[in-house]
Design an enzyme around this catalytic site. Structure first.
Site, PDB file in Angstrom:
ATOM      1  N   LYS A  66      -1.939 -10.219   6.936  1.00 52.56           N
ATOM      2  CA  LYS A  66      -0.918  -8.927   7.339  1.00 52.56           C
ATOM      3  C   LYS A  66      -0.770  -8.551   8.612  1.00 52.56           C
ATOM      4  O   LYS A  66       0.350  -8.074   9.095  1.00 52.56           O
ATOM      5  CB  LYS A  66      -1.113  -8.005   6.081  1.00 52.56           C
ATOM      6  CG  LYS A  66      -0.551  -8.573   4.610  1.00 52.56           C
ATOM      7  CD  LYS A  66      -0.482  -7.283   3.796  1.00 52.56           C
ATOM      8  CE  LYS A  66      -0.011  -7.743   2.252  1.00 52.56           C
ATOM      9  NZ  LYS A  66      -0.055  -6.454   1.428  1.00 52.56           N
ATOM     10  N   ASP A 103       5.274  -2.466   1.338  1.00 53.05           N
ATOM     11  CA  ASP A 103       4.078  -2.026   0.315  1.00 53.05           C
ATOM     12  C   ASP A 103       4.254  -0.516   0.219  1.00 53.05           C
ATOM     13  O   ASP A 103       4.328   0.051  -1.024  1.00 53.05           O
ATOM     14  CB  ASP A 103       2.691  -2.602   0.983  1.00 53.05           C
ATOM     15  CG  ASP A 103       2.499  -3.842   0.843  1.00 53.05           C
ATOM     16  OD1 ASP A 103       3.028  -4.430  -0.083  1.00 53.05           O
ATOM     17  OD2 ASP A 103       1.621  -4.548   1.579  1.00 53.05           O
ATOM     18  N   ALA A 129      -9.595   3.602   2.607  1.00 50.04           N
ATOM     19  CA  ALA A 129      -9.141   3.709   3.967  1.00 50.04           C
ATOM     20  C   ALA A 129      -8.752   2.376   4.498  1.00 50.04           C
ATOM     21  O   ALA A 129      -8.915   2.218   5.792  1.00 50.04           O
ATOM     22  CB  ALA A 129      -9.825   4.507   5.008  1.00 50.04           C
ATOM     23  N   GLY A 131      -6.288  -1.373   4.580  1.00 53.05           N
ATOM     24  CA  GLY A 131      -5.012  -1.489   5.059  1.00 53.05           C
ATOM     25  C   GLY A 131      -3.828  -0.847   3.814  1.00 53.05           C
ATOM     26  O   GLY A 131      -2.798  -0.260   4.389  1.00 53.05           O
ATOM     27  N   ILE A 217      -3.200   0.653  -7.485  1.00 51.10           N
ATOM     28  CA  ILE A 217      -2.217   0.017  -6.804  1.00 51.10           C
ATOM     29  C   ILE A 217      -2.533  -1.583  -7.091  1.00 51.10           C
ATOM     30  O   ILE A 217      -1.557  -2.429  -7.149  1.00 51.10           O
ATOM     31  CB  ILE A 217      -2.412   0.076  -5.237  1.00 51.10           C
ATOM     32  CG1 ILE A 217      -3.627  -0.695  -4.778  1.00 51.10           C
ATOM     33  CG2 ILE A 217      -1.945   1.241  -4.677  1.00 51.10           C
ATOM     34  CD1 ILE A 217      -3.703  -0.999  -3.221  1.00 51.10           C
TER      35      ILE A 217
END
Length: 276
Positions: A66, A103, A129, A131, A217
């Site tokens: 990414k 995202d 903390a 990505g 997530i």
């Protein structure tokens, strides 16, 4: 001409993106296909060049590419630039490659779909903390959530994100545990979401306020150990499945110009993952 899309990553076999996007193409009678492609880090530059030459219509990027893909793109969307990460590439009419990050916005849409939009003034605790945390922090700020605190084992990493945003606070995991009752929304973004053999919570949820909104997530498993613990404390839980589907839907809209049916897709995937 038939359009074709793909997702690249290492590994990639587990991805549910091909099934999701191909179902949307079929549902909307769009002549296109979406495939998974395994790309190792040493082959990333040549893979991007090859896709550009072969005329790929666009693609998604997952771990670990990414950030690494950015030098090989022609331009970045403003939010992707802030996040320093790209998960969607669009081939423009001029043939240029433009990077986006869907995202964070996908997370916010899934959160608001689950609990509504009336919680923007609540104090938010972002746990982690990395990505993902960076993307979600910038997206939440962009969408009007201004009372943000980032908790991380290494506080300096959290502070770096706070400094870039220009708002918020950075605290340790121990401080987060002590002040947990102060937060109305928690977003879990560490490996604690994964049900692995050596699983450990980032901190105790003993002080969690009943009625707090707690999101993770991770979408597989649907009910992560962190969410199970939060639900036992009376929290409203939000799984990572909505984020996964909405980040894909936003990418789809960038490519096709139409937002697909996310409700039916969430229901399909939830059934596949054993949810109810």
């Amino acid at each position: 001409m038939k359009k074709w899309f793909m997702v690249m990553g290492d590994p990639i076999e587990h991805s549910k993106s091909p099934a999701m996007h191909n179902a949307w193409f079929e549902e909307l009678s769009i002549d296109a296909t979406y495939i998974p492609v395994h790309v190792s880090s040493e082959n990333l530059e040549s893979a991007v060049a090859g896709l550009k030459t072969l005329g790929a219509s666009g693609w998604n990027i997952t771990i670990p590419h990414k950030t690494a893909i950015i030098p090989y793109l022609d331009e970045l969307d403003e939010l992707a630039q802030k996040m320093g990460a790209v998960n969607t590439v669009v081939r423009t009419k001029e043939g240029r490659l433009k990077g986006y990050n869907t995202d964070g916005v996908g997370f916010v849409r899934s959160l608001e779909e689950a609990v509504g939009k009336s919680h923007k003034d609540k104090p938010v605790l972002l746990i982690g903390a990395g990505g993902a945390a960076r993307g979600i922090a910038f997206a939440m700020q962009h969408q009007g959530y201004m009372n943000l605190t980032i908790a991380n084992r290494t506080v300096a990493n959290a502070q770096a994100i706070v400094d870039e945003m220009g708002i918020g606070n950075a605290i340790s995991l121990a401080e987060a545990e002590e002040t947990l009752a102060d937060f109305g929304i928690l977003v879990q973004m560490t490996s604690a979401g994964l049900a692995t053999g050596n699983f450990s919570m980032p901190f105790s949820l003993e002080r969690l306020t009943k009625g707090a909104i707690v999101a993770d997530i991770v979408y597989n498993p649907l009910m992560t150990p962190f969410l199970k613990a939060a639900e036992e404390k009376g929290a409203t839980v939000v799984t990572g499945l909505g984020m996964f589907v909405h980040q894909g839907a936003i990418a789809f809209e960038h490519w096709i110009g139409e937002y697909p049916n996310t409700n039916s897709m969430i229901a399909q995937l939830k059934a596949q993952l054993g949810g109810n």
